[in-house]
Design a protein around this motif. Sequence first.
Motif, PDB file in Angstrom:
ATOM      1  N   VAL A 101       1.567  -7.222  10.617  1.00 31.91           N
ATOM      2  CA  VAL A 101       2.665  -6.716   9.942  1.00 31.91           C
ATOM      3  C   VAL A 101       2.484  -6.787   8.565  1.00 31.91           C
ATOM      4  O   VAL A 101       2.136  -8.213   8.311  1.00 31.91           O
ATOM      5  CB  VAL A 101       4.005  -6.882  10.514  1.00 31.91           C
ATOM      6  N   ASN A 102       2.754  -6.133   7.351  1.00 31.91           N
ATOM      7  CA  ASN A 102       2.607  -6.210   6.127  1.00 31.91           C
ATOM      8  C   ASN A 102       3.477  -5.262   5.392  1.00 31.91           C
ATOM      9  O   ASN A 102       4.410  -4.451   6.025  1.00 31.91           O
ATOM     10  CB  ASN A 102       1.233  -6.377   5.401  1.00 31.91           C
ATOM     11  N   ASN A 103       3.632  -5.180   4.261  1.00 33.16           N
ATOM     12  CA  ASN A 103       4.459  -4.282   3.457  1.00 33.16           C
ATOM     13  C   ASN A 103       3.553  -3.444   2.316  1.00 33.16           C
ATOM     14  O   ASN A 103       2.757  -4.315   1.463  1.00 33.16           O
ATOM     15  CB  ASN A 103       5.561  -4.776   2.885  1.00 33.16           C
ATOM     16  N   ASP A 104       3.873  -2.253   1.878  1.00 33.81           N
ATOM     17  CA  ASP A 104       3.136  -1.716   0.699  1.00 33.81           C
ATOM     18  C   ASP A 104       3.350  -2.240  -0.391  1.00 33.81           C
ATOM     19  O   ASP A 104       2.639  -2.066  -1.516  1.00 33.81           O
ATOM     20  CB  ASP A 104       3.239  -0.113   1.016  1.00 33.81           C
ATOM     21  N   GLY A 105       4.601  -2.924  -0.685  1.00 33.31           N
ATOM     22  CA  GLY A 105       5.007  -3.285  -2.093  1.00 33.31           C
ATOM     23  C   GLY A 105       5.090  -1.908  -3.040  1.00 33.31           C
ATOM     24  O   GLY A 105       5.931  -1.076  -2.553  1.00 33.31           O
ATOM     25  N   ARG A 106       4.525  -2.137  -4.033  1.00 34.63           N
ATOM     26  CA  ARG A 106       4.979  -0.978  -5.001  1.00 34.63           C
ATOM     27  C   ARG A 106       3.463  -0.123  -5.114  1.00 34.63           C
ATOM     28  O   ARG A 106       3.624   0.867  -6.176  1.00 34.63           O
ATOM     29  CB  ARG A 106       5.088  -1.603  -6.477  1.00 34.63           C
ATOM     30  N   ALA A 107       2.598  -0.256  -4.068  1.00 35.94           N
ATOM     31  CA  ALA A 107       1.486   0.435  -4.300  1.00 35.94           C
ATOM     32  C   ALA A 107       1.505   1.605  -3.490  1.00 35.94           C
ATOM     33  O   ALA A 107       0.782   2.209  -2.378  1.00 35.94           O
ATOM     34  CB  ALA A 107       0.227  -0.450  -3.675  1.00 35.94           C
ATOM     35  N   CYS A 108       2.608   2.682  -3.954  1.00 43.94           N
ATOM     36  CA  CYS A 108       2.922   3.880  -3.457  1.00 43.94           C
ATOM     37  C   CYS A 108       3.377   4.739  -4.552  1.00 43.94           C
ATOM     38  O   CYS A 108       3.923   4.187  -5.481  1.00 43.94           O
ATOM     39  CB  CYS A 108       3.616   3.694  -2.206  1.00 43.94           C
ATOM     40  N   ALA A 109       3.696   5.961  -3.974  1.00 47.37           N
ATOM     41  CA  ALA A 109       4.236   6.932  -5.180  1.00 47.37           C
ATOM     42  C   ALA A 109       5.720   6.929  -5.379  1.00 47.37           C
ATOM     43  O   ALA A 109       6.135   7.138  -6.366  1.00 47.37           O
ATOM     44  CB  ALA A 109       3.993   8.285  -4.578  1.00 47.37           C
ATOM     45  N   PHE A 115       4.551   2.917  11.060  1.00 47.94           N
ATOM     46  CA  PHE A 115       4.948   2.786   9.809  1.00 47.94           C
ATOM     47  C   PHE A 115       6.466   3.002   9.197  1.00 47.94           C
ATOM     48  O   PHE A 115       6.680   4.153   9.709  1.00 47.94           O
ATOM     49  CB  PHE A 115       3.957   3.444   8.584  1.00 47.94           C
ATOM     50  N   GLY A 116       7.053   2.013   8.549  1.00 50.44           N
ATOM     51  CA  GLY A 116       8.512   2.273   8.200  1.00 50.44           C
ATOM     52  C   GLY A 116       8.573   2.951   6.842  1.00 50.44           C
ATOM     53  O   GLY A 116       7.910   2.602   5.938  1.00 50.44           O
ATOM     54  N   VAL A 117       9.880   3.693   6.421  1.00 49.63           N
ATOM     55  CA  VAL A 117      10.338   3.837   5.127  1.00 49.63           C
ATOM     56  C   VAL A 117      10.160   2.703   4.391  1.00 49.63           C
ATOM     57  O   VAL A 117      10.890   1.686   4.862  1.00 49.63           O
ATOM     58  CB  VAL A 117      11.575   4.623   5.192  1.00 49.63           C
ATOM     59  N   ARG A 118       9.692   2.629   3.334  1.00 43.76           N
ATOM     60  CA  ARG A 118       9.547   1.458   2.340  1.00 43.76           C
ATOM     61  C   ARG A 118       8.584   0.535   2.836  1.00 43.76           C
ATOM     62  O   ARG A 118       8.686  -0.779   2.420  1.00 43.76           O
ATOM     63  CB  ARG A 118      11.021   0.884   2.211  1.00 43.76           C
ATOM     64  N   GLY A 119       7.445   1.089   3.713  1.00 46.37           N
ATOM     65  CA  GLY A 119       6.320   0.129   3.522  1.00 46.37           C
ATOM     66  C   GLY A 119       6.140  -0.729   4.627  1.00 46.37           C
ATOM     67  O   GLY A 119       5.259  -1.480   4.349  1.00 46.37           O
ATOM     68  N   THR A 120       7.045  -1.015   5.359  1.00 43.99           N
ATOM     69  CA  THR A 120       6.656  -2.070   6.546  1.00 43.99           C
ATOM     70  C   THR A 120       5.979  -1.420   7.562  1.00 43.99           C
ATOM     71  O   THR A 120       6.256  -0.726   8.452  1.00 43.99           O
ATOM     72  CB  THR A 120       8.046  -2.776   7.012  1.00 43.99           C
ATOM     73  N   ASN A 121       4.682  -1.916   7.596  1.00 41.01           N
ATOM     74  CA  ASN A 121       3.592  -1.468   8.563  1.00 41.01           C
ATOM     75  C   ASN A 121       3.378  -2.437   9.628  1.00 41.01           C
ATOM     76  O   ASN A 121       3.264  -3.688   9.338  1.00 41.01           O
ATOM     77  CB  ASN A 121       2.465  -1.174   7.554  1.00 41.01           C
ATOM     78  N   ALA A 122       2.923  -1.823  10.931  1.00 41.12           N
ATOM     79  CA  ALA A 122       2.702  -2.724  12.064  1.00 41.12           C
ATOM     80  C   ALA A 122       1.457  -1.954  12.762  1.00 41.12           C
ATOM     81  O   ALA A 122       1.243  -0.680  12.762  1.00 41.12           O
ATOM     82  CB  ALA A 122       3.958  -3.029  12.820  1.00 41.12           C
ATOM     83  N   HIS A 123       0.647  -2.993  13.243  1.00 37.11           N
ATOM     84  CA  HIS A 123      -0.450  -2.349  13.894  1.00 37.11           C
ATOM     85  C   HIS A 123      -0.652  -3.435  15.184  1.00 37.11           C
ATOM     86  O   HIS A 123      -0.640  -4.712  14.907  1.00 37.11           O
ATOM     87  CB  HIS A 123      -2.013  -2.108  13.186  1.00 37.11           C
ATOM     88  N   GLY A 133      -1.574  -0.700   1.895  1.00 37.75           N
ATOM     89  CA  GLY A 133      -0.751  -1.355   2.937  1.00 37.75           C
ATOM     90  C   GLY A 133      -1.153  -1.178   4.315  1.00 37.75           C
ATOM     91  O   GLY A 133      -1.600  -1.831   5.182  1.00 37.75           O
ATOM     92  N   GLN A 134      -1.434   0.308   4.655  1.00 37.46           N
ATOM     93  CA  GLN A 134      -1.723   0.810   5.957  1.00 37.46           C
ATOM     94  C   GLN A 134      -3.122   0.294   6.283  1.00 37.46           C
ATOM     95  O   GLN A 134      -3.336  -0.064   7.496  1.00 37.46           O
ATOM     96  CB  GLN A 134      -1.625   2.287   6.015  1.00 37.46           C
ATOM     97  N   SER A 135      -3.948   0.486   5.552  1.00 35.75           N
ATOM     98  CA  SER A 135      -5.403   0.212   5.891  1.00 35.75           C
ATOM     99  C   SER A 135      -5.510  -1.424   6.020  1.00 35.75           C
ATOM    100  O   SER A 135      -6.280  -1.946   6.911  1.00 35.75           O
ATOM    101  CB  SER A 135      -6.477   0.424   4.643  1.00 35.75           C
ATOM    102  N   GLU A 136      -5.026  -1.962   5.185  1.00 41.56           N
ATOM    103  CA  GLU A 136      -4.818  -3.859   5.424  1.00 41.56           C
ATOM    104  C   GLU A 136      -4.308  -4.129   6.519  1.00 41.56           C
ATOM    105  O   GLU A 136      -4.637  -5.207   7.348  1.00 41.56           O
ATOM    106  CB  GLU A 136      -4.072  -4.200   4.136  1.00 41.56           C
TER     107      GLU A 136
END
Length: 433
Positions: A275-283, A421-429, A292-295
Amino acid sequence: EILALLRRVLPAIALIGMSGRFPGASNVDEFWHNLTTGHHGLRQVSEEELIASGVNPALLANPAYVRYGAPLTGVDQFDAGVFGFSRREADSMDPQHRIFLECAWEAIEVAGYPPTRVPAKVGVFAGSGFPDYLSHVGPTLAAEPGGGLLLAIGNERDSLASMVSYKFDLRGPSIAVQTFCSTSLVAVHLAVQSLLSYECDIALAGGAHIQLPQPAGYLYEEGGITTPDGRIRSFDSAANGTVLGNGVAVVALKRMTDALNDGDHIHAVILGSAVNNDGRACAGYTAPGVDGQSEVVSLALAVADVKPATIGYLECHATGTMLGDSIELAALARAFGDDVGDTPCVLSTLKPTVGHLDRASGVSGLIRASMVLRHRILPATPNYQSPNPTLAAEAHRFTVLTEPRPWAETAHPRRAGVSSFGVRGTNAHVILE
């Protein structure tokens, strides 16, 4: 190197039970049957159904109102006596909480244990959607003695997991998880971590998302995430939006070594999760991010200690928006890199069939991926005709099927990845085998 060492030391996690309610399916077996026979839970909703469910007639007259939805049946029904609820308590409880209780019971029972007498420490990790039910019962109950407390217990999202622990006398961690669309797969990750740290011996993980009224359509907004015609075209060059669906799903997990020792039925094995988050690396706040998604995919692969080329199937987030799909495909291409298998990895998603199940989508995708592994069938994706440009550029790595096909044996075990992938970038795989 550290991750590889941990993988050799830590046990894998066994999926030993699963339960759910899905659009057009009242259990997991019906869910799989529908997915393999082309029966869609995402469907057109008749005017008679919309009026009966209480949709505002003025809304129906609006030309932007799309009469498509992915409803659940039986949201007004609950076996309250089994759980020791009075009629007043049951009436005050959000359907998301009611059905989650039933699915948690079933997931434990399917795993082979008596739900209120599990001979192990059990944790619960879960989240739910916005409590629409409050607007139906809140004004009346709030004016009654004790009504405010009843509303809080039966509708607050904080109480979803803890109510299961209380009613079933479960003594492991009981944690509400809220990360928008990735909620239930994040719950799976937290459940895995809890098992690996021996906080619990069995873990329930899942999510619930039920919008009210049921059934209903939605108001289309140009530039929004919904599709104007009720059809989700994931991975397609004509992708133009999604449809929010309704569902509840729960899985029961256990350390693999314990599951083998106890003779449990093992549906699939979780090799790793991240699990991670995109932080501010998005539009923007609601926009996804490639980094964030690739990581998160790369990290899950590293934790599982498997090479990308050994992943034969990916259950993707794939909401069917051009922006979201393109970013997800670019992220997958970056995560997989130059490690390409003999045949392209098959991509698919539940969403064109049952809609976007929001808080329940990640664990529903996990259930589907486990059944894909078990039945050795690589699934087709409805409404797919021509590839998204990013997918077309990665045709040597990934493919989308228009017809299901057998999953042929190779030199390594069958493996699948599941993304949410969640709104505001909390990603899980999650990596399954």
